[in-house]
Design a protein around this motif. Structure first.
Motif, PDB file in Angstrom:
ATOM      1  N   LEU A 332      60.001  13.685  94.965  1.00  0.00           N
ATOM      2  CA  LEU A 332      60.872  13.685  96.146  1.00  0.00           C
ATOM      3  C   LEU A 332      60.417  12.652  97.170  1.00  0.00           C
ATOM      4  CD1 LEU A 332      61.582  17.495  96.706  1.00  0.00           C
ATOM      5  CD2 LEU A 332      63.216  15.737  96.020  1.00  0.00           C
ATOM      6  N   ALA A 333      59.108  12.462  97.271  1.00  0.00           N
ATOM      7  CA  ALA A 333      58.577  11.527  98.256  1.00  0.00           C
ATOM      8  C   ALA A 333      58.761  10.075  97.829  1.00  0.00           C
ATOM      9  CB  ALA A 333      57.091  11.805  98.489  1.00  0.00           C
ATOM     10  N   SER A 334      59.163   9.858  96.575  1.00  0.00           N
ATOM     11  CA  SER A 334      59.271   8.494  96.073  1.00  0.00           C
ATOM     12  C   SER A 334      60.557   7.796  96.510  1.00  0.00           C
ATOM     13  CB  SER A 334      59.189   8.492  94.541  1.00  0.00           C
ATOM     14  OG  SER A 334      60.309   9.166  93.986  1.00  0.00           O
ATOM     15  N   GLY A 335      61.464   8.520  97.148  1.00  0.00           N
ATOM     16  CA  GLY A 335      62.715   7.909  97.604  1.00  0.00           C
ATOM     17  C   GLY A 335      63.483   8.854  98.491  1.00  0.00           C
ATOM     18  N   LYS A 336      64.647   8.428  98.942  1.00  0.00           N
ATOM     19  CA  LYS A 336      65.502   9.250  99.794  1.00  0.00           C
ATOM     20  C   LYS A 336      66.686   9.729  98.964  1.00  0.00           C
ATOM     21  CE  LYS A 336      64.235   6.860 104.066  1.00  0.00           C
ATOM     22  NZ  LYS A 336      64.720   6.079 105.233  1.00  0.00           N
ATOM     23  N   TYR A 337      66.654  11.016  98.648  1.00  0.00           N
ATOM     24  CA  TYR A 337      67.682  11.580  97.794  1.00  0.00           C
ATOM     25  C   TYR A 337      68.392  12.719  98.501  1.00  0.00           C
ATOM     26  CZ  TYR A 337      64.363   9.334  94.631  1.00  0.00           C
ATOM     27  OH  TYR A 337      63.506   8.452  94.038  1.00  0.00           O
ATOM     28  N   LYS A 338      69.632  12.986  98.062  1.00  0.00           N
ATOM     29  CA  LYS A 338      70.409  14.060  98.671  1.00  0.00           C
ATOM     30  C   LYS A 338      70.103  15.389  97.995  1.00  0.00           C
ATOM     31  CE  LYS A 338      74.241  11.006  99.923  1.00  0.00           C
ATOM     32  NZ  LYS A 338      75.667  10.670  99.671  1.00  0.00           N
ATOM     33  N   THR A 339      68.869  15.662  97.815  1.00  0.00           N
ATOM     34  CA  THR A 339      68.448  16.960  97.293  1.00  0.00           C
ATOM     35  C   THR A 339      67.138  17.324  97.955  1.00  0.00           C
ATOM     36  OG1 THR A 339      67.906  18.248  95.297  1.00  0.00           O
ATOM     37  CG2 THR A 339      67.227  15.930  95.317  1.00  0.00           C
ATOM     38  N   SER A 390      73.954   6.338  91.221  1.00  0.00           N
ATOM     39  CA  SER A 390      72.886   5.426  91.622  1.00  0.00           C
ATOM     40  C   SER A 390      71.624   6.187  92.019  1.00  0.00           C
ATOM     41  CB  SER A 390      73.344   4.542  92.789  1.00  0.00           C
ATOM     42  OG  SER A 390      73.685   5.332  93.924  1.00  0.00           O
ATOM     43  N   GLU A 391      71.800   7.316  92.736  1.00  0.00           N
ATOM     44  CA  GLU A 391      70.647   8.136  93.110  1.00  0.00           C
ATOM     45  C   GLU A 391      69.994   8.712  91.864  1.00  0.00           C
ATOM     46  OE1 GLU A 391      71.190  10.227  97.387  1.00  0.00           O
ATOM     47  OE2 GLU A 391      72.617  10.868  95.848  1.00  0.00           O
ATOM     48  N   GLN A 392      70.810   9.108  90.918  1.00  0.00           N
ATOM     49  CA  GLN A 392      70.261   9.702  89.701  1.00  0.00           C
ATOM     50  C   GLN A 392      69.446   8.683  88.914  1.00  0.00           C
ATOM     51  OE1 GLN A 392      72.332  12.808  88.005  1.00  0.00           O
ATOM     52  NE2 GLN A 392      71.873  12.290  85.898  1.00  0.00           N
ATOM     53  N   ARG A 393      69.960   7.458  88.809  1.00  0.00           N
ATOM     54  CA  ARG A 393      69.201   6.420  88.114  1.00  0.00           C
ATOM     55  C   ARG A 393      67.861   6.172  88.805  1.00  0.00           C
ATOM     56  NH1 ARG A 393      74.413   4.150  87.441  1.00  0.00           N
ATOM     57  NH2 ARG A 393      74.191   2.945  89.389  1.00  0.00           N
ATOM     58  N   GLU A 394      67.893   6.154  90.139  1.00  0.00           N
ATOM     59  CA  GLU A 394      66.676   5.887  90.897  1.00  0.00           C
ATOM     60  C   GLU A 394      65.658   7.013  90.745  1.00  0.00           C
ATOM     61  OE1 GLU A 394      65.207   5.062  95.513  1.00  0.00           O
ATOM     62  OE2 GLU A 394      67.349   5.126  95.026  1.00  0.00           O
ATOM     63  N   ILE A 395      66.121   8.260  90.854  1.00  0.00           N
ATOM     64  CA  ILE A 395      65.176   9.378  90.807  1.00  0.00           C
ATOM     65  C   ILE A 395      64.644   9.585  89.388  1.00  0.00           C
ATOM     66  CG2 ILE A 395      66.824  11.264  90.401  1.00  0.00           C
ATOM     67  CD1 ILE A 395      65.210  12.926  92.419  1.00  0.00           C
ATOM     68  N   THR A 396      65.469   9.318  88.370  1.00  0.00           N
ATOM     69  CA  THR A 396      64.953   9.490  87.004  1.00  0.00           C
ATOM     70  C   THR A 396      63.900   8.436  86.677  1.00  0.00           C
ATOM     71  OG1 THR A 396      66.896   8.276  86.185  1.00  0.00           O
ATOM     72  CG2 THR A 396      66.958  10.675  86.060  1.00  0.00           C
TER      73      THR A 396
END
Length: 429
Positions: A332-339, A390-396
């Protein structure tokens, strides 16, 4: 004359002797009518979701009786084996292994050992007084009913004694029945194949503590093994099954951490357990209530990425609640996600999706091993809410990078066992 009997989906009509029926009426066994065979109330593999341990108990008892008849066992030995078959799942907790693994991994002096009935009896089944071990107001009475036979029967359940391999082996009566039973309800076997357990029992024998089959039965063993592989791939690799197990395991871990449950909680039925941890989750453990309510509503966490790794040696340390939470926070700390929350769950697939079966042959006494044991670490990462592509690609990508930093080797996505992947992440790896 009143005949006590049951109609079984695999074996048809089963008649019970007075002794067998008295075992089924034990409160320890009646409780299993309200405990599922599966470790979760499945959303997508619905055929498996409502089968009770009680139905399975009847099946294993029947196989034990049929085996004893084929082997022409003396009545006293036959009764011991049938009693072991009836009681072998007695200490199965709510949602089976989902709760069992958390309890057995606890740091308490007397760890929960679901297959060791002697241990359970010795510690009053983890109740403060023996009278606390009861179901529907009726105290447990198996030990009193069996009397002097209690020690022998519980030894068989533990895998000891001459007939131990029939109850606690790699391909025992328990496994023979539960594989085909679950597969039949799920829709993986047809009407003809559902008789496979009886076909196996009719040719099975024991020699020097090892299962023995004639050469002509090898095809039956292979057939059972194939059914098992197809079933376990569905139960372990389906994203919804994985997500639900992650959510339930997290709820159980938090409930144990906040002392809401303990070793004595195994005695509850599935619904009693959910009601209890939901109602007791006040204040700090509020997340337990949220997880339980979402499970009950079918609002599963969404899959981010499903992976396998060869780093099975890491499971013991990395599967703890604190270790998983640490990695979740790092992702979670690796980016800004809507979760605001993700769940990480590990399944140690050692002999689960694939299991080798070793037995000797009647003709030569040589040991034959069919198949191989799977040996991989399954990793599921799930999000509380839906993310944009795009968020999913980034978080995965972050998930993979962090897991590799943690030392997980040979990370690979695996195929959806239903044939349609919920998302495509192959390009990430």
């Amino acid at each position: 004359m009143y005949i006590r009997r049951s109609w079984d989906p695999l074996y048809g009509r089963i008649d019970f002797s007075d002794f067998e029926y008295s075992l089924l009426l034990l409160p320890e066994i009646q409780r299993l009518r309200y405990v599922r065979m599966c470790n979760i109330n499945s959303m997508l593999v619905t055929g498996a979701s409502e089968i009770s341990r009680f139905e399975h108990i009847i099946g294993v008892m029947h196989l034990a009786k049929q085996w004893a008849k084929c082997q022409k066992l003396p009545e006293s030995e036959s009764r011991d084996l049938v009693a072991a078959a009836a009681l072998h799942d007695m200490q199965t907790g709510p949602f089976g292994h989902s709760m069992q693994y958390v309890l057995e991994d606890s740091l308490e002096e007397e760890q929960f050992l679901h297959e060791d009935l002697k241990h359970g009896r010795r510690v009053l089944f983890h109740q403060q007084v023996l009278a606390g071990a009861a179901f529907a107001g009726k105290p447990f009475s198996a030990a009193r009913t069996l009397g002097a036979k209690w020690e022998k029967v519980t030894s068989i359940i533990h895998g000891d004694e001459l007939y131990g391999p029939l109850i606690a082996g790699t391909m025992d009566l328990d496994n023979i029945d539960n594989v085909v039973r679950l597969a039949f309800h799920v829709g993986l076997v047809d009407q003809k194949e559902k008789r496979l357990p009886l076909d196996l029992v009719n040719v099975l024998s024991i020699k020097d503590g090892q299962l023995t089959f004639p050469q002509t039965a090898i095809s039956l063993v292979r057939k059972w093994q194939k059914i098992r592989t197809n079933l376990y791939k569905l139960l372990l690799l389906d994203w919804a099954e994985f997500s639900a197990k992650a959510m339930l395991t997290k709820a159980i871990e938090l409930a144990a951490k906040h002392k809401i449950i303990g070793a004595d909680s195994w005695i509850k039925t599935d619904l009693e357990f959910l009601d209890y941890i939901q109602n007791q989750s006040i204040g700090a453990p509020q997340e337990v209530k949220e997880l339980v309510l979402r499970l009950r509503r079918g609002e599963l966490y969404n899959p981010l990425i499903m992976l396998s790794s060869s780093s099975t040696e890491k499971y013991k340390n990395i599967s703890s609640s604190d270790s998983k939470t640490r990695i979740e926070h790092a992702i979670l700390a690796s980016g800004k996600y809507k979760t605001s929350r993700i769940l990480l769950h590990f399944i140690l697939d050692k002999g689960k999706t694939e299991r080798s079966v070793a037995f000797s042959t009647l003709e030569s006494s040589e040991t034959i091993t069919i198949g191989k044991n799977s040996n991989t670490l399954l990793i599921g990462i799930f999000s509380q809410s839906l993310l944009s592509p795009s968020e999913q690609r980034e978080i995965t990508k972050s998930c993979v990078n962090i897991l590799e930093t943690e030392g997980f080797r040979n990370l690979k996505t695996f195929n959806d066992p239903m044939g349609t992947a919920p998302m495509s992440q192959t390009s990430l790896l």
